[in-house]
Design a protein around this motif. Sequence first.
Motif, PDB file in Angstrom:
ATOM      1  N   PRO A   1       0.836  -1.203   0.000  1.00 58.04           N
ATOM      2  CA  PRO A   1       0.000   0.000   0.000  1.00 58.04           C
ATOM      3  C   PRO A   1       0.868   1.248   0.000  1.00 58.04           C
ATOM      4  CG  PRO A   1      -0.146  -1.165   2.106  1.00 58.04           C
ATOM      5  CD  PRO A   1       0.714  -1.992   1.205  1.00 58.04           C
ATOM      6  N   ASN A   2       0.383   2.289  -0.648  1.00 58.79           N
ATOM      7  CA  ASN A   2       1.088   3.562  -0.698  1.00 58.79           C
ATOM      8  C   ASN A   2       0.630   4.403   0.491  1.00 58.79           C
ATOM      9  OD1 ASN A   2       2.122   6.074  -1.210  1.00 58.79           O
ATOM     10  ND2 ASN A   2       1.338   6.220  -3.310  1.00 58.79           N
ATOM     11  N   PRO A   3       1.485   4.601   1.512  1.00 61.01           N
ATOM     12  CA  PRO A   3       1.060   5.338   2.701  1.00 61.01           C
ATOM     13  C   PRO A   3       0.686   6.786   2.393  1.00 61.01           C
ATOM     14  CG  PRO A   3       3.391   4.780   2.834  1.00 61.01           C
ATOM     15  CD  PRO A   3       2.859   4.136   1.599  1.00 61.01           C
ATOM     16  N   ALA A   4       1.333   7.404   1.417  1.00 61.38           N
ATOM     17  CA  ALA A   4       1.009   8.788   1.069  1.00 61.38           C
ATOM     18  C   ALA A   4      -0.403   8.869   0.489  1.00 61.38           C
ATOM     19  CB  ALA A   4       2.026   9.342   0.079  1.00 61.38           C
ATOM     20  N   PHE A   5      -0.776   7.886  -0.308  1.00 64.79           N
ATOM     21  CA  PHE A   5      -2.125   7.867  -0.877  1.00 64.79           C
ATOM     22  C   PHE A   5      -3.154   7.610   0.211  1.00 64.79           C
ATOM     23  CE2 PHE A   5      -5.768   5.948  -2.988  1.00 64.79           C
ATOM     24  CZ  PHE A   5      -5.981   6.831  -4.035  1.00 64.79           C
ATOM     25  N   ALA A   6      -2.858   6.667   1.111  1.00 60.44           N
ATOM     26  CA  ALA A   6      -3.784   6.342   2.195  1.00 60.44           C
ATOM     27  C   ALA A   6      -3.969   7.536   3.132  1.00 60.44           C
ATOM     28  CB  ALA A   6      -3.287   5.138   2.974  1.00 60.44           C
ATOM     29  N   ALA A   7      -2.934   8.322   3.323  1.00 64.93           N
ATOM     30  CA  ALA A   7      -3.009   9.484   4.207  1.00 64.93           C
ATOM     31  C   ALA A   7      -3.619  10.693   3.513  1.00 64.93           C
ATOM     32  CB  ALA A   7      -1.615   9.844   4.715  1.00 64.93           C
ATOM     33  N   GLY A   8      -3.922  10.554   2.229  1.00 59.56           N
ATOM     34  CA  GLY A   8      -4.509  11.659   1.487  1.00 59.56           C
ATOM     35  C   GLY A   8      -3.495  12.663   0.991  1.00 59.56           C
ATOM     36  N   LEU A   9      -2.209  12.332   1.098  1.00 59.36           N
ATOM     37  CA  LEU A   9      -1.162  13.250   0.651  1.00 59.36           C
ATOM     38  C   LEU A   9      -0.922  13.162  -0.848  1.00 59.36           C
ATOM     39  CD1 LEU A   9       1.389  12.678   3.543  1.00 59.36           C
ATOM     40  CD2 LEU A   9      -0.309  14.511   3.325  1.00 59.36           C
ATOM     41  N   ALA A  10      -1.310  12.049  -1.443  1.00 57.55           N
ATOM     42  CA  ALA A  10      -1.160  11.864  -2.890  1.00 57.55           C
ATOM     43  C   ALA A  10      -2.543  11.602  -3.457  1.00 57.55           C
ATOM     44  CB  ALA A  10      -0.226  10.696  -3.183  1.00 57.55           C
ATOM     45  N   ARG A  11      -2.792  12.139  -4.622  1.00 57.09           N
ATOM     46  CA  ARG A  11      -4.097  11.964  -5.249  1.00 57.09           C
ATOM     47  C   ARG A  11      -3.948  11.149  -6.515  1.00 57.09           C
ATOM     48  NH1 ARG A  11      -4.799  17.797  -4.223  1.00 57.09           N
ATOM     49  NH2 ARG A  11      -5.817  17.916  -2.214  1.00 57.09           N
ATOM     50  N   SER A  12      -4.975  10.397  -6.799  1.00 56.70           N
ATOM     51  CA  SER A  12      -5.006   9.642  -8.047  1.00 56.70           C
ATOM     52  C   SER A  12      -5.349  10.620  -9.157  1.00 56.70           C
ATOM     53  CB  SER A  12      -6.048   8.535  -7.963  1.00 56.70           C
ATOM     54  OG  SER A  12      -6.074   7.834  -9.173  1.00 56.70           O
ATOM     55  N   THR A  13      -4.434  10.812 -10.080  1.00 57.29           N
ATOM     56  CA  THR A  13      -4.655  11.736 -11.181  1.00 57.29           C
ATOM     57  C   THR A  13      -4.375  11.044 -12.491  1.00 57.29           C
ATOM     58  OG1 THR A  13      -2.377  12.513 -11.084  1.00 57.29           O
ATOM     59  CG2 THR A  13      -3.999  13.765  -9.818  1.00 57.29           C
ATOM     60  N   VAL A  14      -4.934  11.586 -13.535  1.00 56.40           N
ATOM     61  CA  VAL A  14      -4.647  11.076 -14.868  1.00 56.40           C
ATOM     62  C   VAL A  14      -3.312  11.670 -15.278  1.00 56.40           C
ATOM     63  CG1 VAL A  14      -5.397  10.995 -17.258  1.00 56.40           C
ATOM     64  CG2 VAL A  14      -7.079  10.900 -15.403  1.00 56.40           C
ATOM     65  N   VAL A  15      -2.379  10.799 -15.592  1.00 52.23           N
ATOM     66  CA  VAL A  15      -1.036  11.231 -15.934  1.00 52.23           C
ATOM     67  C   VAL A  15      -0.941  11.382 -17.441  1.00 52.23           C
ATOM     68  CG1 VAL A  15       1.407  10.614 -15.831  1.00 52.23           C
ATOM     69  CG2 VAL A  15      -0.128  10.012 -13.953  1.00 52.23           C
ATOM     70  N   ALA A  16      -0.317  12.471 -17.863  1.00 48.70           N
ATOM     71  CA  ALA A  16      -0.085  12.656 -19.287  1.00 48.70           C
ATOM     72  C   ALA A  16       0.785  11.521 -19.790  1.00 48.70           C
ATOM     73  CB  ALA A  16       0.599  13.996 -19.516  1.00 48.70           C
ATOM     74  N   ALA A  17       0.744  11.294 -21.056  1.00 48.14           N
ATOM     75  CA  ALA A  17       1.514  10.196 -21.642  1.00 48.14           C
ATOM     76  C   ALA A  17       2.963  10.291 -21.200  1.00 48.14           C
ATOM     77  CB  ALA A  17       1.428  10.238 -23.150  1.00 48.14           C
ATOM     78  N   THR A  18       3.447   9.203 -20.640  1.00 50.13           N
ATOM     79  CA  THR A  18       4.836   9.163 -20.190  1.00 50.13           C
ATOM     80  C   THR A  18       5.621   8.284 -21.131  1.00 50.13           C
ATOM     81  OG1 THR A  18       4.298   7.333 -18.738  1.00 50.13           O
ATOM     82  CG2 THR A  18       4.281   9.520 -17.766  1.00 50.13           C
ATOM     83  N   PRO A  19       6.883   8.589 -21.291  1.00 47.65           N
ATOM     84  CA  PRO A  19       7.670   7.772 -22.218  1.00 47.65           C
ATOM     85  C   PRO A  19       7.780   6.337 -21.715  1.00 47.65           C
ATOM     86  CG  PRO A  19       9.079   9.350 -21.048  1.00 47.65           C
ATOM     87  CD  PRO A  19       7.667   9.631 -20.657  1.00 47.65           C
ATOM     88  N   LYS A  20       7.660   5.406 -22.623  1.00 48.80           N
ATOM     89  CA  LYS A  20       7.805   3.985 -22.323  1.00 48.80           C
ATOM     90  C   LYS A  20       9.056   3.493 -23.023  1.00 48.80           C
ATOM     91  CE  LYS A  20       3.968   3.381 -20.144  1.00 48.80           C
ATOM     92  NZ  LYS A  20       3.974   3.084 -18.763  1.00 48.80           N
ATOM     93  N   LYS A  21       9.745   2.618 -22.348  1.00 42.86           N
ATOM     94  CA  LYS A  21      10.917   2.051 -23.000  1.00 42.86           C
ATOM     95  C   LYS A  21      10.450   0.976 -23.973  1.00 42.86           C
ATOM     96  CE  LYS A  21      12.219  -1.761 -20.028  1.00 42.86           C
ATOM     97  NZ  LYS A  21      12.128  -2.779 -21.026  1.00 42.86           N
TER      98      LYS A  21
END
Length: 154
Positions: free
Chosen positions: A116-136
């Motif tokens: 689990p991501n503690p920052a997400f659980a604590a509300g410090l990080a939000r689930s956002t739609v990420v712009a296209a990121t480079p893929k290898k």
Amino acid sequence: MATATLPSSPSFPQFTITSEEIARYAELTSLLTQLEKQKDTLRSELLELYADGAEQEETGPYLLNFVDQERRTVDWKSEALSLATIVYGAQGVNAWMLQTEQAAPVQAITSIRVNPNPAFAAGLARSTVVAATPKKPAGSVPARGLATAASDIR
């Protein structure tokens, strides 16, 4: 949660593992675990029914083929220790075992565990739609580079 920072140099391009990919991996891992448990339970039930002489319905697309077979399994470690005791004696077998274990080649393996991501659980990080990121591109990083990157995680 362990993270690794790769050096930013031309030989190590920066790529991102998205939260969607992480969530999908976690979901699939959980689903596989659940399905394996269900399969094992159903297998036990079917074997019990088979042992009791149950007949199969023949109206569905599949039939089960129960194949009785014999297997022999050998505990090679116990056999090797018995032979080493004969060759080296009771006192020498421990030295032989230690030497054998230390001489074995080391193989680096990267396991993936979902935490689990503690920052997400604590509300410090939000689930956002990420712009296209480079893929290898698939297979673009040699296994050695992956092993080095994996060893940096602590």
